[in-house]
Design a protein around this motif. Structure first.
Motif, PDB file in Angstrom:
ATOM      1  N   GLY A 295       0.782  -1.231   0.000  1.00  0.00           N
ATOM      2  CA  GLY A 295       0.000   0.000   0.000  1.00  0.00           C
ATOM      3  C   GLY A 295       0.811   1.276   0.000  1.00  0.00           C
ATOM      4  N   GLY A 296       2.122   1.172   0.102  1.00  0.00           N
ATOM      5  CA  GLY A 296       2.953   2.361   0.066  1.00  0.00           C
ATOM      6  C   GLY A 296       3.012   2.954  -1.332  1.00  0.00           C
ATOM      7  N   GLY A 297       3.646   4.122  -1.422  1.00  0.00           N
ATOM      8  CA  GLY A 297       3.779   4.762  -2.720  1.00  0.00           C
ATOM      9  C   GLY A 297       4.054   6.245  -2.592  1.00  0.00           C
ATOM     10  N   LEU A 298       3.908   6.927  -3.703  1.00  0.00           N
ATOM     11  CA  LEU A 298       4.108   8.374  -3.766  1.00  0.00           C
ATOM     12  C   LEU A 298       2.749   9.065  -3.709  1.00  0.00           C
ATOM     13  CD1 LEU A 298       5.858  10.908  -4.334  1.00  0.00           C
ATOM     14  CD2 LEU A 298       5.579  10.404  -6.778  1.00  0.00           C
ATOM     15  N   VAL A 299       2.626  10.043  -2.835  1.00  0.00           N
ATOM     16  CA  VAL A 299       1.372  10.774  -2.694  1.00  0.00           C
ATOM     17  C   VAL A 299       1.680  12.245  -2.454  1.00  0.00           C
ATOM     18  CG1 VAL A 299       1.231  10.318  -0.200  1.00  0.00           C
ATOM     19  CG2 VAL A 299      -0.868  10.762  -1.501  1.00  0.00           C
ATOM     20  N   GLN A 300       0.786  13.096  -2.899  1.00  0.00           N
ATOM     21  CA  GLN A 300       0.968  14.530  -2.687  1.00  0.00           C
ATOM     22  C   GLN A 300       0.602  14.907  -1.260  1.00  0.00           C
ATOM     23  OE1 GLN A 300      -1.306  16.610  -5.686  1.00  0.00           O
ATOM     24  NE2 GLN A 300       0.332  16.391  -7.197  1.00  0.00           N
ATOM     25  N   PRO A 301       1.167  15.983  -0.758  1.00  0.00           N
ATOM     26  CA  PRO A 301       0.757  16.465   0.574  1.00  0.00           C
ATOM     27  C   PRO A 301      -0.746  16.656   0.650  1.00  0.00           C
ATOM     28  CG  PRO A 301       2.712  17.643  -0.168  1.00  0.00           C
ATOM     29  CD  PRO A 301       2.249  16.812  -1.333  1.00  0.00           C
TER      30      PRO A 301
ATOM     31  N   ALA B 182      -9.825 -12.049  11.463  1.00  0.00           N
ATOM     32  CA  ALA B 182     -10.300 -13.096  10.563  1.00  0.00           C
ATOM     33  C   ALA B 182      -9.443 -13.165   9.304  1.00  0.00           C
ATOM     34  CB  ALA B 182     -11.750 -12.859  10.203  1.00  0.00           C
ATOM     35  N   LYS B 183      -8.852 -12.039   8.940  1.00  0.00           N
ATOM     36  CA  LYS B 183      -8.016 -11.971   7.738  1.00  0.00           C
ATOM     37  C   LYS B 183      -6.529 -11.924   8.057  1.00  0.00           C
ATOM     38  CE  LYS B 183     -11.486  -9.653   4.889  1.00  0.00           C
ATOM     39  NZ  LYS B 183     -11.793  -8.458   4.041  1.00  0.00           N
ATOM     40  N   ASN B 184      -6.180 -11.982   9.344  1.00  0.00           N
ATOM     41  CA  ASN B 184      -4.772 -11.908   9.755  1.00  0.00           C
ATOM     42  C   ASN B 184      -4.081 -10.687   9.162  1.00  0.00           C
ATOM     43  OD1 ASN B 184      -5.192 -14.300  11.092  1.00  0.00           O
ATOM     44  ND2 ASN B 184      -3.829 -15.526   9.838  1.00  0.00           N
ATOM     45  N   THR B 185      -4.749  -9.554   9.239  1.00  0.00           N
ATOM     46  CA  THR B 185      -4.238  -8.343   8.607  1.00  0.00           C
ATOM     47  C   THR B 185      -4.399  -7.143   9.538  1.00  0.00           C
ATOM     48  OG1 THR B 185      -4.806  -9.210   6.418  1.00  0.00           O
ATOM     49  CG2 THR B 185      -4.422  -6.843   6.579  1.00  0.00           C
ATOM     50  N   VAL B 186      -3.393  -6.289   9.533  1.00  0.00           N
ATOM     51  CA  VAL B 186      -3.458  -5.023  10.249  1.00  0.00           C
ATOM     52  C   VAL B 186      -3.313  -3.901   9.231  1.00  0.00           C
ATOM     53  CG1 VAL B 186      -0.974  -5.021  10.778  1.00  0.00           C
ATOM     54  CG2 VAL B 186      -2.549  -3.701  12.204  1.00  0.00           C
ATOM     55  N   TYR B 187      -3.999  -2.802   9.497  1.00  0.00           N
ATOM     56  CA  TYR B 187      -4.048  -1.686   8.555  1.00  0.00           C
ATOM     57  C   TYR B 187      -3.561  -0.396   9.215  1.00  0.00           C
ATOM     58  CZ  TYR B 187      -7.328  -4.952   6.386  1.00  0.00           C
ATOM     59  OH  TYR B 187      -7.918  -6.063   5.840  1.00  0.00           O
ATOM     60  N   LEU B 188      -3.080   0.496   8.382  1.00  0.00           N
ATOM     61  CA  LEU B 188      -2.767   1.847   8.831  1.00  0.00           C
ATOM     62  C   LEU B 188      -3.355   2.800   7.793  1.00  0.00           C
ATOM     63  CD1 LEU B 188      -1.312   3.539  11.014  1.00  0.00           C
ATOM     64  CD2 LEU B 188       0.627   3.664   9.426  1.00  0.00           C
ATOM     65  N   GLN B 189      -4.427   3.470   8.164  1.00  0.00           N
ATOM     66  CA  GLN B 189      -5.036   4.477   7.301  1.00  0.00           C
ATOM     67  C   GLN B 189      -4.358   5.808   7.592  1.00  0.00           C
ATOM     68  OE1 GLN B 189      -7.541   4.202   4.868  1.00  0.00           O
ATOM     69  NE2 GLN B 189      -6.967   6.328   4.441  1.00  0.00           N
TER      70      GLN B 189
ATOM     71  N   THR C  76       7.595  -0.919   3.627  1.00  0.00           N
ATOM     72  CA  THR C  76       7.047  -0.336   2.398  1.00  0.00           C
ATOM     73  C   THR C  76       7.309   1.162   2.412  1.00  0.00           C
ATOM     74  OG1 THR C  76       5.064  -0.195   0.986  1.00  0.00           O
ATOM     75  CG2 THR C  76       4.704  -0.013   3.358  1.00  0.00           C
ATOM     76  N   GLN C  77       7.746   1.673   1.273  1.00  0.00           N
ATOM     77  CA  GLN C  77       8.140   3.089   1.197  1.00  0.00           C
ATOM     78  C   GLN C  77       6.912   3.968   1.031  1.00  0.00           C
ATOM     79  OE1 GLN C  77      11.357   4.624   1.268  1.00  0.00           O
ATOM     80  NE2 GLN C  77      10.113   6.487   1.363  1.00  0.00           N
ATOM     81  N   VAL C  78       6.845   5.010   1.840  1.00  0.00           N
ATOM     82  CA  VAL C  78       5.836   6.060   1.693  1.00  0.00           C
ATOM     83  C   VAL C  78       6.571   7.366   1.438  1.00  0.00           C
ATOM     84  CG1 VAL C  78       4.051   7.407   2.859  1.00  0.00           C
ATOM     85  CG2 VAL C  78       4.123   4.917   3.132  1.00  0.00           C
TER      86      VAL C  78
ATOM     87  N   GLY D 171      -2.758  14.154   0.818  1.00  0.00           N
ATOM     88  CA  GLY D 171      -3.362  12.931   0.308  1.00  0.00           C
ATOM     89  C   GLY D 171      -3.456  11.834   1.351  1.00  0.00           C
ATOM     90  N   SER D 172      -3.933  10.670   0.902  1.00  0.00           N
ATOM     91  CA  SER D 172      -4.155   9.535   1.793  1.00  0.00           C
ATOM     92  C   SER D 172      -3.553   8.266   1.209  1.00  0.00           C
ATOM     93  CB  SER D 172      -5.663   9.312   2.005  1.00  0.00           C
ATOM     94  OG  SER D 172      -6.268  10.406   2.635  1.00  0.00           O
ATOM     95  N   LEU D 173      -3.172   7.384   2.110  1.00  0.00           N
ATOM     96  CA  LEU D 173      -2.743   6.037   1.755  1.00  0.00           C
ATOM     97  C   LEU D 173      -3.252   5.088   2.821  1.00  0.00           C
ATOM     98  CD1 LEU D 173       1.019   6.407   0.680  1.00  0.00           C
ATOM     99  CD2 LEU D 173      -0.890   5.794  -0.812  1.00  0.00           C
ATOM    100  N   ARG D 174      -3.474   3.845   2.423  1.00  0.00           N
ATOM    101  CA  ARG D 174      -3.833   2.806   3.368  1.00  0.00           C
ATOM    102  C   ARG D 174      -2.816   1.683   3.249  1.00  0.00           C
ATOM    103  NH1 ARG D 174      -8.657  -1.656   3.366  1.00  0.00           N
ATOM    104  NH2 ARG D 174      -9.149  -1.645   5.607  1.00  0.00           N
ATOM    105  N   LEU D 175      -2.068   1.478   4.317  1.00  0.00           N
ATOM    106  CA  LEU D 175      -1.113   0.385   4.364  1.00  0.00           C
ATOM    107  C   LEU D 175      -1.781  -0.865   4.929  1.00  0.00           C
ATOM    108  CD1 LEU D 175       2.064   2.178   5.788  1.00  0.00           C
ATOM    109  CD2 LEU D 175       1.244   2.044   3.422  1.00  0.00           C
ATOM    110  N   SER D 176      -1.388  -2.010   4.395  1.00  0.00           N
ATOM    111  CA  SER D 176      -1.856  -3.303   4.896  1.00  0.00           C
ATOM    112  C   SER D 176      -0.655  -4.159   5.251  1.00  0.00           C
ATOM    113  CB  SER D 176      -2.694  -4.024   3.836  1.00  0.00           C
ATOM    114  OG  SER D 176      -3.835  -3.282   3.476  1.00  0.00           O
ATOM    115  N   CYS D 177      -0.844  -5.014   6.224  1.00  0.00           N
ATOM    116  CA  CYS D 177       0.193  -5.966   6.614  1.00  0.00           C
ATOM    117  C   CYS D 177      -0.477  -7.322   6.792  1.00  0.00           C
ATOM    118  CB  CYS D 177       0.874  -5.525   7.894  1.00  0.00           C
ATOM    119  SG  CYS D 177       2.015  -6.750   8.578  1.00  0.00           S
ATOM    120  N   ALA D 178      -0.166  -8.235   5.890  1.00  0.00           N
ATOM    121  CA  ALA D 178      -0.735  -9.577   5.940  1.00  0.00           C
ATOM    122  C   ALA D 178       0.213 -10.499   6.679  1.00  0.00           C
ATOM    123  CB  ALA D 178      -0.977 -10.085   4.527  1.00  0.00           C
ATOM    124  N   ALA D 179      -0.308 -11.178   7.695  1.00  0.00           N
ATOM    125  CA  ALA D 179       0.515 -12.023   8.561  1.00  0.00           C
ATOM    126  C   ALA D 179       0.238 -13.494   8.323  1.00  0.00           C
ATOM    127  CB  ALA D 179       0.239 -11.673  10.022  1.00  0.00           C
TER     128      ALA D 179
END
Length: 115
Positions: free
Chosen positions: A7-13, A74-81, A109-111, A15-23
């Motif tokens: 979920g990382g990437g390049l975003v303008q000031p 249930a999905k073994n996932t943590v998020y960062l909005q 992941t690079q943000v 903006g928003s990103l949602r990171l996911s971490c699948a375990a």
């Protein structure tokens, strides 16, 4: 054991990103999960943490009101909005799982926040 961030990437000031971490490979629902970040030349810092059942949330002061951490056991996932991103949020973001003496890390992941 694997923690895979996405979920990382390049975003303008602003903006928003949602990171996911699948375990996988461990009992996800028993572990506290955190997001850390490390900018070039700086120490790694904990951005957000969440307890095993989704309570006990802690956020770095500089991201309060902008970032939200959540998990889906249930999905073994943590998020960062991440909303209202600022250039100073630019870093590699890492997922961490911790329980007692067990401590696991993702590859990061690079943000990048830039106009």
């Amino acid at each position: 054991v694997q923690l895979v961030e996405s979920g990382g990437g390049l975003v303008q000031p602003g903006g928003s990103l949602r990171l996911s971490c699948a375990a996988s490979g461990f009992t996800f629902r028993s572990y506290a999960m955190s997001w850390y970040r490390q900018a070039p030349g700086k120490e790694r810092e904990r951005v957000a943490a969440i307890g095993s059942v989704g309570s006990d949330i802690n956020l770095l002061d500089s991201v309060k009101g902008r970032f939200t951490i959540s998990r889906d056991n249930a999905k073994n996932t943590v998020y960062l909005q991440m909303n209202s991103l600022k250039p100073e949020d630019t870093a590699v973001y890492y997922c961490n799982a911790r329980r007692g003496g067990s401590d696991y890390w993702g590859q990061g992941t690079q943000v990048t926040v830039s106009s």
